[in-house]
Enzyme design. Structure first.
Site, PDB file in Angstrom:
ATOM      1  N   LYS A  71      21.004  22.858 -16.605  1.00 29.96           N
ATOM      2  CA  LYS A  71      19.664  23.301 -16.161  1.00 29.96           C
ATOM      3  C   LYS A  71      19.642  24.822 -16.146  1.00 29.96           C
ATOM      4  O   LYS A  71      20.602  25.454 -15.675  1.00 29.96           O
ATOM      5  CB  LYS A  71      19.398  22.729 -14.767  1.00 29.96           C
ATOM      6  CG  LYS A  71      17.994  22.991 -14.242  1.00 29.96           C
ATOM      7  CD  LYS A  71      17.809  22.336 -12.868  1.00 29.96           C
ATOM      8  CE  LYS A  71      16.410  22.521 -12.317  1.00 29.96           C
ATOM      9  NZ  LYS A  71      16.242  21.899 -10.979  1.00 29.96           N
TER      10      LYS A  71
ATOM     11  N   SER B 259      12.219  18.939 -10.749  1.00 33.61           N
ATOM     12  CA  SER B 259      12.173  20.026 -11.699  1.00 33.61           C
ATOM     13  C   SER B 259      13.254  19.941 -12.785  1.00 33.61           C
ATOM     14  O   SER B 259      13.135  20.635 -13.796  1.00 33.61           O
ATOM     15  CB  SER B 259      12.318  21.361 -10.955  1.00 33.61           C
ATOM     16  OG  SER B 259      13.579  21.447 -10.336  1.00 33.61           O
TER      17      SER B 259
ATOM     18  N   SER C 130      14.739  17.142  -7.003  1.00 35.00           N
ATOM     19  CA  SER C 130      14.675  17.561  -8.409  1.00 35.00           C
ATOM     20  C   SER C 130      15.755  17.012  -9.332  1.00 35.00           C
ATOM     21  O   SER C 130      15.655  17.186 -10.545  1.00 35.00           O
ATOM     22  CB  SER C 130      14.712  19.083  -8.499  1.00 35.00           C
ATOM     23  OG  SER C 130      13.418  19.575  -8.358  1.00 35.00           O
TER      24      SER C 130
END
Ligand code: GLN
Length: 485
Positions: free
Chosen positions: A76, A151, A175
């Site tokens: 990420k 996210s 997330s």
């Protein structure tokens, strides 16, 4: 190529295949599908190939191989890496290059992992849909008209579409788990402080946690074990030894109690409720005791989170001012230092990030601090107590990860409705406990089947129990379907 991380590692180690072959196949898949999915923001073709070659050379030389030797992993883009950029999917960090690797990255690389690229997220990890990403929306591999969740949606989409063997996400209020549920993969948020946050760009420092997104619980346990443990660079990292969760994973506890909160049954789609009901029957069938529990503060979790997380974010994001970090305005109208800060930030941050900074600044300001921030901290304590009481009665709490399957892109315009996506996940972070989302079938009511997830939560540092029970469920669920992308 197998999608199973352990299988890939074993095949490379046993020289059934090579790390180079695995990485080449992965890069080919990315080249084929990333234009549609937009899961990756940046792909490290050359670096990944040479890391893989290095692994193959070590194996050829008879050197001992790491637990992740040759395994292609996506990161990420709010976790810093020396290779490539770390943008947090924000214009303000468009060209940011980190001079160091996050501790989690160092540990993965030391175990032989091959970092293939950086994945898109909602800007600064604020969101539940990956639509608020400066580099374009990310699409769900099961239905490209739908969101992958957020996210960590880029990481979840990349795993689901087999564009890596596993990925790292971060979880401040859901997330890792929510996008994992929406993409039909496993998402594991360890206890607060289990994996170092050093090198994770801070959003809500008292809530943030790095964790794995994988095809299986077995893969999640292995990645967790490689990354967990104390770190002198992070004073909030727990100084306790990490249990061996990998070799004990198949030892299902002889008797355990599964708690079902009354509050987790409202407003879910029928497919989500059915997945939970099916899991209850599964656990009952294997001899677990099912207990009804009460978590009355479930509903106030969202309001508590949207005071604490923005408050911490407003402070953490102050460093992106065009001087210390980030985009600097070129506008000639910025004559004073304050104007330069204001203009740089207005140009660099997207609307959701600006909303959170303003909200956070408001709840921390004199006159409102007691009414909002201090109150939220008091409720945080009560939420923690509520979980402590619940865990007297049960070993794991079972419920949905998200109230619904993936929603259409641009289909959720009200920010409050978006915040409600995390109703079942934020309290895990508020209480600092651990949770895992597991694929649990499909919602067949839309034009394409959409994955549904269930969540198991356990007490702080109860990862060994959580993972064993999750693995028992996974074993019975059997082989997972893969999206046709
Ligand atoms: N969706 C939540 C938010 O928007 C949680 C995000 C996260 O866990 N990083 O803040």
């Amino acid at each position: 190529m197998s999608s199973d991380l352990v299988q890939i590692r074993n095949d490379i180690r046993d020289r059934t295949t090579t790390a180079r072959e695995v990485v080449d196949q992965t890069l080919a898949r990315i080249a084929q599908s990333n234009t549609v999915l937009n899961a990756y923001h940046e792909v490290f073709d050359d670096e990944a190939r040479s890391a893989a070659d290095h692994v193959d050379q070590e194996i050829a030389a008879g050197k001992p191989v790491g637990a992740l030797a040759g395994v292609p992993i996506a990161i990420k883009d709010n976790i810093v890496t020396r290779i490539g950029r770390t943008t947090c999917s924000s214009r303000i960090l468009e060209n940011y290059r980190s001079p160091f690797d996050a501790t989690a990255i160092v540990r993965l690389v030391n175990a032989g992992a091959v970092i293939v690229g950086k994945t898109n997220l909602d800007e600064f990890a604020m969101g539940s849909s990956c639509e608020k990403c400066a580099w374009g929306v990310v699409r769900n591999p099961w239905d490209s008209t739908r969101v992958p969740g957020g996210s960590s949606g880029g990481s979840a989409a990349a795993v689901a579409a087999n564009l890596c063997a596993a990925a790292l996400g971060s979880d401040t209020g859901g997330s890792i788990r929510q996008p994992a549920a929406l993409c039909g993969v496993v998402g594991f948020k360890p206890t607060y402080g289990r994996i170092s946050r050093y090198g994770l760009v801070a959003f809500g420092s008292s809530l943030d946690q790095i964790g794995p997104i994988t095809h299986s619980v077995r893969d999640a346990a292995l990645l967790y074990q490689c990354m967990a443990g104390d770190d002198p660079h992070d004073s909030t990292c727990a100084p306790r030894p990490v249990e061996d969760v990998v070799t004990t994973l198949e030892e299902t506890p002889k008797s355990f109690r599964v708690g079902l909160p009354a509050q987790y049954r409202k407003g879910n789609s029928p497919a989500v409720d059915a997945a939970v009901a099916h899991a209850v029957e599964f656990f009952r069938g294997m001899g677990a005791t099912i207990v009804d529990i009460d978590l009355p503060l479930t509903d106030v979790g969202i309001s508590t989170y949207y005071v604490i997380a923005p408050a911490e974010a407003s402070s953490n994001l102050a460093r992106f001012d065009g001087i210390r970090y980030g985009h600097r305005t070129k506008s000639a109208s910025a004559k004073e230092l304050f104007d330069l800060y204001a203009q740089s930030r207005a140009e660099g941050f997207g609307p959701e990030v600006q909303r959170r900074i303003m909200l956070g600044t408001y709840v921390l300001s004199a006159g409102y601090y007691d009414a909002y921030y201090r109150r939220a901290l008091q409720i945080r304590r009560l939420i923690k107590h509520e979980f402590d009481a619940a865990f007297e009665k049960c070993d794991v709490i079972l419920g949905p990860t998200s109230p619904t399957a993936a929603f259409p892109i641009a289909g959720m315009t009200d920010p409050l409705a978006m915040y409600m996506c995390d109703v079942y996940t934020v309290n895990t972070n508020i209480a600092g406990i651990c949770g895992i989302s597991l694929p649990a079938g499909f919602d067949e009511t839309s034009s394409k089947p959409l994955p549904v997830g269930i969540q198991l939560q356990a007490q702080a540092f109860a990862e060994p129990t959580l993972l064993k029970i999750a693995r028992a469920y996974e074993r019975v669920q059997g082989g997972r379907a893969h999206p046709k992308i």
